[in-house]
Write a protein that holds these residues in place. Structure first.
Motif, short mmCIF file in Angstrom:
data_model
loop_
_atom_site.label_atom_id
_atom_site.label_comp_id
_atom_site.label_asym_id
_atom_site.label_seq_id
_atom_site.Cartn_x
_atom_site.Cartn_y
_atom_site.Cartn_z
N HIS A 78 41.86 44.24 17.52
CA HIS A 78 40.41 43.97 17.07
C HIS A 78 40.48 43.11 15.75
N GLU B 121 45.75 53.02 27.91
CA GLU B 121 44.55 53.52 27.03
C GLU B 121 44.93 54.31 25.98
N ASP C 204 37.53 46.65 27.37
CA ASP C 204 36.19 46.26 27.91
C ASP C 204 35.70 44.73 27.47
N ARG C 205 36.09 44.43 25.87
CA ARG C 205 35.91 43.14 25.53
C ARG C 205 36.72 42.07 26.20
N LEU D 194 41.62 52.65 17.82
CA LEU D 194 41.01 51.45 17.96
C LEU D 194 41.79 50.82 16.58
N ASN E 79 42.50 50.52 23.12
CA ASN E 79 41.37 51.40 23.06
C ASN E 79 40.59 50.94 24.16
N ARG E 80 39.78 51.74 24.70
CA ARG E 80 38.89 51.55 25.92
C ARG E 80 37.68 50.43 25.41
N LYS E 81 37.16 50.38 24.12
CA LYS E 81 36.50 49.36 23.93
C LYS E 81 36.94 48.11 23.65
N LEU E 82 38.21 47.99 23.34
CA LEU E 82 39.08 46.61 23.36
C LEU E 82 39.45 46.29 24.76
N GLU F 65 43.32 56.45 22.09
CA GLU F 65 41.99 56.77 21.42
C GLU F 65 42.14 55.80 20.05
#
Length: 401
Positions: free
Chosen positions: A13, A72, A55-56, A76, A50-53, A74
């Motif tokens: 990120h 994956e 998805d983005r 970020l 990370n899962r959030k990254l 944990e």
């Protein structure tokens, strides 16, 4: 010929305060999107995220036809920049970052980037390696990686970290002997690049851009070089020249991918001839914010290879009849004036007028000033930039050759 390509490295990120930026790329992510149009086979992006990254980045990957192979985690990991020449703040801090198992990659063509959370062991027919670490860079083969053909693309600090020398010839010879590299490409920022082979050195120019966006520009250079050299088989010097053109395009557009080879050759990019000389730093320094910007500007100009005359550093505070003549004498010894016009400090405006009368080129940073207030500066030929990094580069480019 269709070839499978793996791009492996960090997917992070990224945020920048000025100019504003909030994206998920990292070196490997940016590289995968850069070379997708240069490859006739599958492009696979491998790394931790990370899962959030994940998805983005997934939607953009589908549009670019980049296959995601992200493990994956944990963690970020975020890189925060004040500006795109700044040293980023990394979260979590590297000292508490949890190290993850090494990634293992085997493919026909592999583009490997350094990572903060893990290492990558590569087995490839053709590999391009960008270590992405100024202080802990390691040679490509040190961890057991192998490649029949290897290009190493790195900057001077990384060259020093790996080889013990920042001299291009000495460092490259070390990489030829100890890392079995076929070609070394040295990224030199505002001074362009240097392609080094065992028997020759070939300078590659930096190409001018209207704005300079440095976040990821080195990634675009190394990955574009990789696309042309490792995938399309273009000779190293030409591949590096195309990569330099692509980097200028990226600095202007801040998007991916850059044009293909034909588009880059057809562009109107202007090569920059490196200059030398001294830059006068005209700026107010009466509060913490002003002084911070002076310090940041001075260091950025010095890092880019310029000598700098900064009144607060060279002369310091004092009485008007002492300070003013000393400042102006210093100004007259300089080749370019870099003026920070934020707030239109009277002393800075006076120094700009004095420089104009003396025929000294002027580059000014004016982030929030009204167009009307800048009329005399623009009308008298000063170069005005609205962001810090562009102003720094324009000043470097204005030095005499």
């Amino acid at each position: 010929m269709s070839r499978d390509i793996t791009v492996v490295g960090g997917v992070y990120h990224e945020r920048c305060l000025q100019p504003a930026w909030d994206q998920v790329y990292g070196s490997a992510g940016r590289a995968a999107f850069t070379i997708a149009q240069l490859a006739s086979g599958r492009v696979r992006l491998h790394g931790y995220a990370n899962r959030k990254l994940q998805d983005r980045i997934a939607f953009e990957a589908s549009l670019a036809e980049v296959e995601l192979d992200l493990v994956e985690t944990e963690q970020l990991i975020t890189f925060d920049y004040v500006h795109t020449l700044a040293v980023p703040a990394i979260t979590p801090a590297p000292v508490i970052l949890r190290k993850l198992p090494n990634l293992v990659v085997e493919n026909d063509v592999v583009i490997r980037y350094g990572m903060v959370e893990a290492d990558v062991v590569v087995s490839a027919r053709v590999a391009v390696y960008d270590p992405q670490s100024a202080f802990h860079a390691r040679a490509f083969r040190e961890n057991g990686s192998s490649a029949a053909r290897l290009a190493v693309v790195l900057n001077r600090l990384e060259l020093l970290s790996i080889t013990g020398s920042d001299d291009p010839r000495v460092g490259a010879d070390w990489l030829f002997e100890h890392d079995d590299a076929e070609v070394v490409v040295l990224k030199m920022g505002a001074m362009g690049a240097l392609v080094v082979t065992p028997d020759a050195e070939h300078p590659v120019p930096l190409y001018a851009s209207d704005t300079v966006w440095k976040l990821g520009s080195g990634d675009v250079f190394s990955s574009t070089f990789a696309g042309f050299w490792a995938i399309q088989g273009i000779e190293a010097v030409e591949a590096a020249d195309l990569a330099s053109r692509a980097t200028a395009w990226y600095c202007n557009e801040r998007t991916l991918p850059p044009p293909n080879a034909a588009g880059l050759r057809a562009g109107s990019a202007t090569p920059i001839k490196p200059g030398k000389g001294r830059i006068y730093l005209a700026a107010p320094f009466f509060d913490l914010g002003q002084r911070w910007l002076v310090e940041e500007t001075r260091l950025a100009l010095i890092d880019a290879g310029a000598q700098v005359f900064s009144p607060v550093h060279e002369i310091g505070p004092g009485k008007a009849d002492v300070v003013a003549p000393a400042d102006l004498l210093g100004l007259e010894s300089c080749d370019v004036v870099f003026a920070i016009l934020n707030g239109m400090d009277p002393g800075t405006v006076f120094e700009v007028g004095y420089a104009k009368k003396k025929g000294i080129p002027i580059v000014a940073l004016a982030e929030n000033e009204k167009e009307e207030d800048l009329k005399m500066f623009v009308g008298s030929g000063a170069i005005i930039a609205k962001d810090f990094v562009t102003a720094v580069y324009k000043a470097i480019w204005s030095l005499p050759t």
